[in-house]
Design a protein around this motif. Structure first.
Motif, PDB file in Angstrom:
ATOM      1  N   LEU A 162      -5.208  -5.058   5.257  1.00  0.00           N
ATOM      2  CA  LEU A 162      -5.276  -6.261   5.788  1.00  0.00           C
ATOM      3  C   LEU A 162      -6.257  -7.321   5.750  1.00  0.00           C
ATOM      4  N   VAL A 163      -7.528  -6.672   6.195  1.00  0.00           N
ATOM      5  CA  VAL A 163      -8.405  -7.193   6.310  1.00  0.00           C
ATOM      6  C   VAL A 163      -8.880  -7.834   4.943  1.00  0.00           C
ATOM      7  N   LEU A 164      -8.855  -6.897   3.878  1.00  0.00           N
ATOM      8  CA  LEU A 164      -9.408  -7.439   2.396  1.00  0.00           C
ATOM      9  C   LEU A 164      -8.223  -8.438   1.816  1.00  0.00           C
ATOM     10  N   ALA A 165      -7.034  -8.420   2.058  1.00  0.00           N
ATOM     11  CA  ALA A 165      -6.048  -9.451   1.818  1.00  0.00           C
ATOM     12  C   ALA A 165      -6.577 -10.799   2.372  1.00  0.00           C
ATOM     13  N   ASP A 166      -6.742 -10.650   3.917  1.00  0.00           N
ATOM     14  CA  ASP A 166      -7.079 -11.821   4.485  1.00  0.00           C
ATOM     15  C   ASP A 166      -8.399 -12.617   3.992  1.00  0.00           C
ATOM     16  N   ALA A 167      -9.447 -11.829   3.533  1.00  0.00           N
ATOM     17  CA  ALA A 167     -10.487 -12.436   2.946  1.00  0.00           C
ATOM     18  C   ALA A 167     -10.360 -13.223   1.539  1.00  0.00           C
ATOM     19  N   GLN A 212       0.757   5.904   2.580  1.00  0.00           N
ATOM     20  CA  GLN A 212      -0.118   4.880   3.451  1.00  0.00           C
ATOM     21  C   GLN A 212       0.759   3.726   3.493  1.00  0.00           C
ATOM     22  N   ASP A 213       0.625   2.999   4.561  1.00  0.00           N
ATOM     23  CA  ASP A 213       1.321   1.601   4.734  1.00  0.00           C
ATOM     24  C   ASP A 213       0.717   0.741   3.974  1.00  0.00           C
ATOM     25  N   ARG A 214       1.279  -0.601   3.763  1.00  0.00           N
ATOM     26  CA  ARG A 214       0.621  -1.862   3.097  1.00  0.00           C
ATOM     27  C   ARG A 214      -0.504  -2.239   3.641  1.00  0.00           C
ATOM     28  N   ASP A 215      -0.881  -1.854   4.877  1.00  0.00           N
ATOM     29  CA  ASP A 215      -2.359  -2.221   5.358  1.00  0.00           C
ATOM     30  C   ASP A 215      -3.373  -1.142   5.254  1.00  0.00           C
ATOM     31  N   GLU A 216      -2.847   0.009   4.567  1.00  0.00           N
ATOM     32  CA  GLU A 216      -3.702   1.426   4.560  1.00  0.00           C
ATOM     33  C   GLU A 216      -4.173   1.549   6.082  1.00  0.00           C
ATOM     34  N   THR A 217      -3.340   1.450   7.013  1.00  0.00           N
ATOM     35  CA  THR A 217      -3.904   1.878   8.286  1.00  0.00           C
ATOM     36  C   THR A 217      -4.380   3.237   8.600  1.00  0.00           C
ATOM     37  N   ILE A 218      -5.600   3.385   8.806  1.00  0.00           N
ATOM     38  CA  ILE A 218      -6.337   4.551   9.153  1.00  0.00           C
ATOM     39  C   ILE A 218      -7.191   4.314  10.599  1.00  0.00           C
ATOM     40  N   TYR A 219      -6.831   5.412  11.581  1.00  0.00           N
ATOM     41  CA  TYR A 219      -7.542   5.103  12.805  1.00  0.00           C
ATOM     42  C   TYR A 219      -7.605   3.745  13.490  1.00  0.00           C
ATOM     43  N   GLY A 220      -6.408   2.902  13.219  1.00  0.00           N
ATOM     44  CA  GLY A 220      -6.258   1.846  13.795  1.00  0.00           C
ATOM     45  C   GLY A 220      -6.958   0.527  12.922  1.00  0.00           C
ATOM     46  N   HIS A 221      -7.574   0.981  11.812  1.00  0.00           N
ATOM     47  CA  HIS A 221      -8.244   0.108  10.987  1.00  0.00           C
ATOM     48  C   HIS A 221      -7.444  -0.467   9.925  1.00  0.00           C
ATOM     49  N   ALA A 257      -4.235 -14.865  -4.192  1.00  0.00           N
ATOM     50  CA  ALA A 257      -3.221 -14.241  -3.719  1.00  0.00           C
ATOM     51  C   ALA A 257      -3.479 -12.825  -3.781  1.00  0.00           C
ATOM     52  N   VAL A 258      -2.684 -12.035  -2.881  1.00  0.00           N
ATOM     53  CA  VAL A 258      -2.864 -10.878  -2.469  1.00  0.00           C
ATOM     54  C   VAL A 258      -1.372 -10.050  -2.449  1.00  0.00           C
TER      55      VAL A 258
END
Length: 264
Positions: A190-195, A177-186, A202-203
């Protein structure tokens, strides 16, 4: 004489394998309908019977496989996951019509010789994906795992201010997996880190071995315990930073990552 026969058989075996796979050698393209989502797949088949499978939407590339061809039927079996494809070669040799098998389920899958065989898949709408400008800082980081000697790369997001900040290290699930755990474009991480960063935490999210900026090593031999040492290296990296509170380092794991977290 017996040794000569064995030697002859050993020499002939690769030639036989090449002859058997010859009709399906090359690249094949198709789209798997998985749960209502179109999942493009690319098969790379070589003359010696080795193969690889790409799933670009899942950021899974070069999955090791083996290929065989007999009686007009092709079979590609992945080695790292319990999945396979079996299909019938058309008379003109341009299509393979068959089924993808995984986890007890079978799904229809047709493959063609050209990328146009991949069905057009509309880019999913992901309104939750964070977009700049962001009210926090993002820093590209890398560090070594002293156990494996491999470099790991990721993104550290930091709230505004001097800190020291509490931090969460995100741990991905199984597979590369990449750092954003990109699956089907989701991009779930990244969403969790932003929140979290918007709320003062910090994340650190990190590319798995073999993804993005992280080194691969021998992925086939890597175990859950090995991946736990990657997380330990991340914790040590964070605790060595002045802007991170070393007493408030948390782990958040998804799927296999949830198993790894208690091991650290």
């Amino acid at each position: 004489m017996r040794h000569l026969l064995f030697a002859a058989a050993a020499v002939a075996a690769p030639a036989i394998a090449m002859a058997q796979t010859a009709p399906i050698v090359g690249d094949w393209y198709g789209t798997l309908n998985a749960g209502g989502n179109g999942l493009p797949l690319v098969f790379h088949i070589k003359a010696d019977g080795s193969a690889a499978v790409d799933s670009p939407a899942q950021n899974a590339m070069g999955l090791v496989a083996t290929a065989s061809f007999a009686d007009g039927r092709a079979r590609v079996t992945l080695t790292a996951i319990p999945a396979s494809f079996e299909g019938v070669l058309s008379a003109d040799g341009k299509t393979l019509d068959g089924k993808w098998s995984q986890g007890g389920a079978q799904l229809p899958l047709a493959l063609g010789r050209t990328p146009s065989a991949v069905q057009a898949v509309a880019a999913p709408i992901r309104p939750q994906t964070p977009k700049p400008p962001f009210p926090y800082r993002a820093e590209e980081v890398s560090y070594l795992n002293p156990v494996s000697g491999m470099k790991l790369a990721g993104t550290l997001t930091l709230p505004q201010g001097e800190g020291p900040f509490p931090v969460a290290l995100l741990i991905t699930g199984s597979g590369v997996q990449d750092r954003d755990e990109t699956i089907y474009g989701h991009k779930s991480f990244l969403v969790l880190a932003d929140a979290l960063t918007r709320r003062g935490v910090a994340v650190l999210r990190v590319d798995d071995r073999g993804a993005g900026g992280s080194q691969a090593g021998d992925l086939m031999a890597a175990t859950t315990a090995d991946y736990a040492t990657d997380v330990e290296a991340g914790v040590a990296f964070l605790r060595g930073r002045k802007d991170i509170d070393p007493g408030r380092v948390g782990l958040i794991g998804h799927s296999e990552g949830g198993l790894i977290a208690p091991m650290v």
